[in-house]
Design an enzyme around this catalytic site. Structure first.
Site, PDB file in Angstrom:
ATOM      1  N   CYS A   1       5.168  -7.408   7.722  1.00  0.00           N
ATOM      2  CA  CYS A   1       6.145  -6.982   8.729  1.00  0.00           C
ATOM      3  C   CYS A   1       6.316  -8.097   9.745  1.00  0.00           C
ATOM      4  CB  CYS A   1       5.647  -5.715   9.425  1.00  0.00           C
ATOM      5  SG  CYS A   1       6.823  -5.028  10.607  1.00  0.00           S
TER       6      CYS A   1
ATOM      7  N   GLU B   1       0.823  -1.204   0.000  1.00  0.00           N
ATOM      8  CA  GLU B   1       0.000   0.000   0.000  1.00  0.00           C
ATOM      9  C   GLU B   1       0.857   1.254   0.000  1.00  0.00           C
ATOM     10  OE1 GLU B   1      -3.185  -1.952   3.058  1.00  0.00           O
ATOM     11  OE2 GLU B   1      -2.469   0.084   3.378  1.00  0.00           O
TER      12      GLU B   1
ATOM     13  N   CYS C   1       3.405   8.322   1.483  1.00  0.00           N
ATOM     14  CA  CYS C   1       3.757   7.355   2.512  1.00  0.00           C
ATOM     15  C   CYS C   1       4.032   6.031   1.805  1.00  0.00           C
ATOM     16  CB  CYS C   1       2.585   7.235   3.485  1.00  0.00           C
ATOM     17  SG  CYS C   1       2.812   5.997   4.740  1.00  0.00           S
TER      18      CYS C   1
ATOM     19  N   CYS D   1      -1.487  -3.022  14.929  1.00  0.00           N
ATOM     20  CA  CYS D   1      -1.192  -2.689  13.535  1.00  0.00           C
ATOM     21  C   CYS D   1      -1.720  -3.753  12.564  1.00  0.00           C
ATOM     22  CB  CYS D   1       0.323  -2.552  13.394  1.00  0.00           C
ATOM     23  SG  CYS D   1       0.868  -2.345  11.692  1.00  0.00           S
TER      24      CYS D   1
ATOM     25  N   CYS E   1       3.398  -5.802  16.010  1.00  0.00           N
ATOM     26  CA  CYS E   1       2.730  -4.878  16.945  1.00  0.00           C
ATOM     27  C   CYS E   1       1.236  -5.195  16.955  1.00  0.00           C
ATOM     28  CB  CYS E   1       2.968  -3.429  16.533  1.00  0.00           C
ATOM     29  SG  CYS E   1       4.720  -3.031  16.398  1.00  0.00           S
TER      30      CYS E   1
ATOM     31  N   CYS F   1      -2.068   2.181   7.902  1.00  0.00           N
ATOM     32  CA  CYS F   1      -1.116   1.165   7.485  1.00  0.00           C
ATOM     33  C   CYS F   1      -1.663  -0.266   7.455  1.00  0.00           C
ATOM     34  CB  CYS F   1       0.050   1.299   8.457  1.00  0.00           C
ATOM     35  SG  CYS F   1       1.208  -0.011   8.589  1.00  0.00           S
TER      36      CYS F   1
ATOM     37  N   HIS G   1       4.732   4.750  21.592  1.00  0.00           N
ATOM     38  CA  HIS G   1       3.400   4.223  21.943  1.00  0.00           C
ATOM     39  C   HIS G   1       3.213   3.771  23.387  1.00  0.00           C
ATOM     40  CE1 HIS G   1       2.797   4.633  17.737  1.00  0.00           C
ATOM     41  NE2 HIS G   1       3.266   3.485  17.355  1.00  0.00           N
TER      42      HIS G   1
ATOM     43  N   SER H   1      10.412   6.106   9.746  1.00  0.00           N
ATOM     44  CA  SER H   1       9.769   5.692  10.994  1.00  0.00           C
ATOM     45  C   SER H   1      10.211   4.282  11.384  1.00  0.00           C
ATOM     46  CB  SER H   1       8.249   5.731  10.794  1.00  0.00           C
ATOM     47  OG  SER H   1       7.583   5.318  11.956  1.00  0.00           O
TER      48      SER H   1
HETATM   49  N1  SAH Z   1       7.370  -0.079  11.017  1.00  0.00           N
HETATM   50  C1  SAH Z   1       7.544   1.320  11.183  1.00  0.00           C
HETATM   51  C2  SAH Z   1       6.907   2.140  10.087  1.00  0.00           C
HETATM   52  C3  SAH Z   1       5.579   1.691   9.573  1.00  0.00           C
HETATM   53  S1  SAH Z   1       4.235   1.849  10.687  1.00  0.00           S
HETATM   54  C4  SAH Z   1       7.072   1.757  12.535  1.00  0.00           C
HETATM   55  O1  SAH Z   1       6.444   0.971  13.232  1.00  0.00           O
HETATM   56  O2  SAH Z   1       7.385   2.875  12.920  1.00  0.00           O
HETATM   57  C5  SAH Z   1       3.924   3.599  10.625  1.00  0.00           C
HETATM   58  C6  SAH Z   1       3.303   4.165  11.875  1.00  0.00           C
HETATM   59  O3  SAH Z   1       1.932   3.766  11.988  1.00  0.00           O
HETATM   60  C7  SAH Z   1       3.985   3.726  13.164  1.00  0.00           C
HETATM   61  O4  SAH Z   1       4.167   4.822  14.025  1.00  0.00           O
HETATM   62  C8  SAH Z   1       2.981   2.748  13.707  1.00  0.00           C
HETATM   63  O5  SAH Z   1       3.154   2.546  15.069  1.00  0.00           O
HETATM   64  C9  SAH Z   1       1.682   3.401  13.326  1.00  0.00           C
HETATM   65  N2  SAH Z   1       0.496   2.552  13.391  1.00  0.00           N
HETATM   66  C10 SAH Z   1       0.361   1.269  13.039  1.00  0.00           C
HETATM   67  N3  SAH Z   1      -0.903   0.844  13.261  1.00  0.00           N
HETATM   68  C11 SAH Z   1      -1.580   1.894  13.759  1.00  0.00           C
HETATM   69  C12 SAH Z   1      -2.918   2.081  14.197  1.00  0.00           C
HETATM   70  N4  SAH Z   1      -3.811   1.095  14.169  1.00  0.00           N
HETATM   71  N5  SAH Z   1      -3.266   3.310  14.652  1.00  0.00           N
HETATM   72  C13 SAH Z   1      -2.372   4.315  14.705  1.00  0.00           C
HETATM   73  N6  SAH Z   1      -1.097   4.194  14.313  1.00  0.00           N
HETATM   74  C14 SAH Z   1      -0.701   2.994  13.854  1.00  0.00           C
HETATM   75 FE1  SF4 Z   2       5.578  -3.439  11.709  1.00  0.00          FE
HETATM   76 FE2  SF4 Z   2       5.462  -0.799  12.173  1.00  0.00          FE
HETATM   77 FE3  SF4 Z   2       3.221  -2.305  12.051  1.00  0.00          FE
HETATM   78 FE4  SF4 Z   2       4.858  -2.578  14.117  1.00  0.00          FE
HETATM   79  S1  SF4 Z   2       3.703  -0.742  13.569  1.00  0.00           S
HETATM   80  S2  SF4 Z   2       3.924  -4.259  12.977  1.00  0.00           S
HETATM   81  S3  SF4 Z   2       6.836  -2.299  13.163  1.00  0.00           S
HETATM   82  S4  SF4 Z   2       4.638  -1.904  10.392  1.00  0.00           S
END
Ligand code: SAH
Ligand code: SF4
Length: 346
Positions: free
Chosen positions: A111, A91, A104, A118, A115, A332, A215, A190
């Site tokens: 990944c 995406e 973006c 996510c 997390c 994301c 976070h 990031s």
């Molecule tokens: N892997 C990297 C970059 C991709 S994620 C990282 O984790 O930083 C990009 C951003 O989106 C990160 O700050 C991540 O924590 C955030 N993110 C992921 N899922 C999310 C969600 N459901 N709500 C808000 N932010 C989210």
């Molecule tokens: Fe991966 Fe970033 Fe999503 Fe965490 S927030 S699972 S590091 S893409």
């Protein structure tokens, strides 16, 4: 294995062509065609047939094909699902601001970091993207929309520092004068906090902005949502951020997704203030995007304001970022997840 020609630095492209017995100036011509966005070697009209044949047999041009495109009704956001040569999808989101267009981009298909909040993290990992595949997302979006992108954030699918070499190559290519020429000051990377890679990145002294997905203000809370914290605990991460600032002089940006009753109490805000005190940084507070199956809810508005006020007492600037493109699954990994669940595709 064919050479991924769009991932080559210019001197490497020159070597490829001269070592095959063609004159140096042909490299310049081929490079210009690649910059114009050709997708087949045959489109390079001023290149002799012999060189076209050599390129076709030795190399390939990577392309991000538009599989799906969504345009938000409420804000100026376009979201793409791009397909690569091997059928994998990622995406990409384009946002329009007063000062220009921001994109973006994804760095991996899926990944490994897992997390819990996510959508990407919940859908597993396929592979890392090459430098050219990261570049192609920008080129395809620019061509499709007829615009020039001015800012890049590496905040799409994947963990950029888990694909370190390709991401460094991408950063150099995209910022080079004979490439898209988007300066490092217009790029944000990031990361979820892979500590040794933060030290490695610092050595390059790039003028980009490092954004750290924090976070949570302590190990207990953070390890519940971000498994990487068990490997690199929060105090090591913050130490790496302080050292990164020392080495590069670049202010760190912290992302803090606010989740109702998980990390949004006054106590959490005070702990965050103590953790970041004295570090040259900015905190972005983001109401968490609810992802199906997580059970997480956005923090209430008054909690967001309370965080801004409490952090202010520690002289830490924080802003609440609005969530964009909520009607097109702009967070994301959400589009891909919905698409594949509905089509049964990859
Ligand atoms: N892997 C990297 C970059 C991709 S994620 C990282 O984790 O930083 C990009 C951003 O989106 C990160 O700050 C991540 O924590 C955030 N993110 C992921 N899922 C999310 C969600 N459901 N709500 C808000 N932010 C989210
Ligand atoms: Fe991966 Fe970033 Fe999503 Fe965490 S927030 S699972 S590091 S893409």
């Amino acid at each position: 294995m064919k050479t991924d020609i769009k991932s080559l630095y210019y001197p490497e492209l020159e070597n490829l062509i001269t070592e095959a017995g063609f004159p140096k100036f042909r490299a310049k011509q081929v490079h210009l065609w690649l910059c114009k966005g050709v997708t087949e070697f045959e489109e390079m009209r001023n290149i002799p047939q012999g060189l076209i044949e050599f390129l076709r047999s030795s190399s390939y041009i990577s392309v991000a094909n538009i599989e799906k495109k969504l345009v938000s009704r409420y804000d100026k956001i376009v979201k793409y699902l791009f397909r690569f040569g091997d059928g994998e999808f990622v995406e990409t989101v384009v946002m329009s601001y007063k000062h220009g267009y921001s994109i973006c981009v994804s760095t991996q298909v899926g990944c490994k970091m897992g997390c819990t909040f996510c959508a990407t993290g919940r859908s597993g990992f396929s592979r890392s993207l090459t430098a050219s595949e990261i570049l192609s997302q920008i080129e395809s979006a620019q061509t499709d929309l007829g615009i020039r992108i001015s800012n890049i954030v590496l905040m799409g699918m994947g963990e950029p520092l888990d694909n370190f070499d390709n991401v460094i190559r991408f950063l150099r290519l995209v910022s080079s004068e004979d490439g898209l020429n988007i300066g490092m000051r217009h790029i944000t990377l990031s990361t979820c906090g892979i500590v040794p890679k933060i030290y490695e990145l610092a050595k390059y002294k790039f003028a980009l902005t490092l954004s750290v997905s924090l976070h949570a203000p302590d190990n207990e809370t953070r390890s519940k949502t971000m498994p990487i914290n068990k490997k690199y605990p929060i105090e090591e991460l913050i130490k790496a951020c302080r050292d990164y600032f020392e080495a590069t002089g670049r202010r760190i940006s912290f992302e803090y997704a606010m989740i109702d009753s998980v990390n949004d109490s006054d106590d959490c805000a005070h702990r965050l203030g103590n953790l970041l005190k004295g570090l040259n940084c900015h905190v972005n507070l983001i109401p968490v995007n609810s992802v199906r199956g997580t059970g997480y809810k956005k923090s209430r508005l008054d909690r967001q304001q309370a965080f801004v006020n409490i952090l202010g007492k520690y002289s830490i600037t924080a802003t609440v970022r609005r969530t964009l493109g909520s009607d097109i699954n702009a967070s994301c990994g959400q589009l891909k997840r919905n698409y594949t669940e509905n089509t049964g595709g990859k």
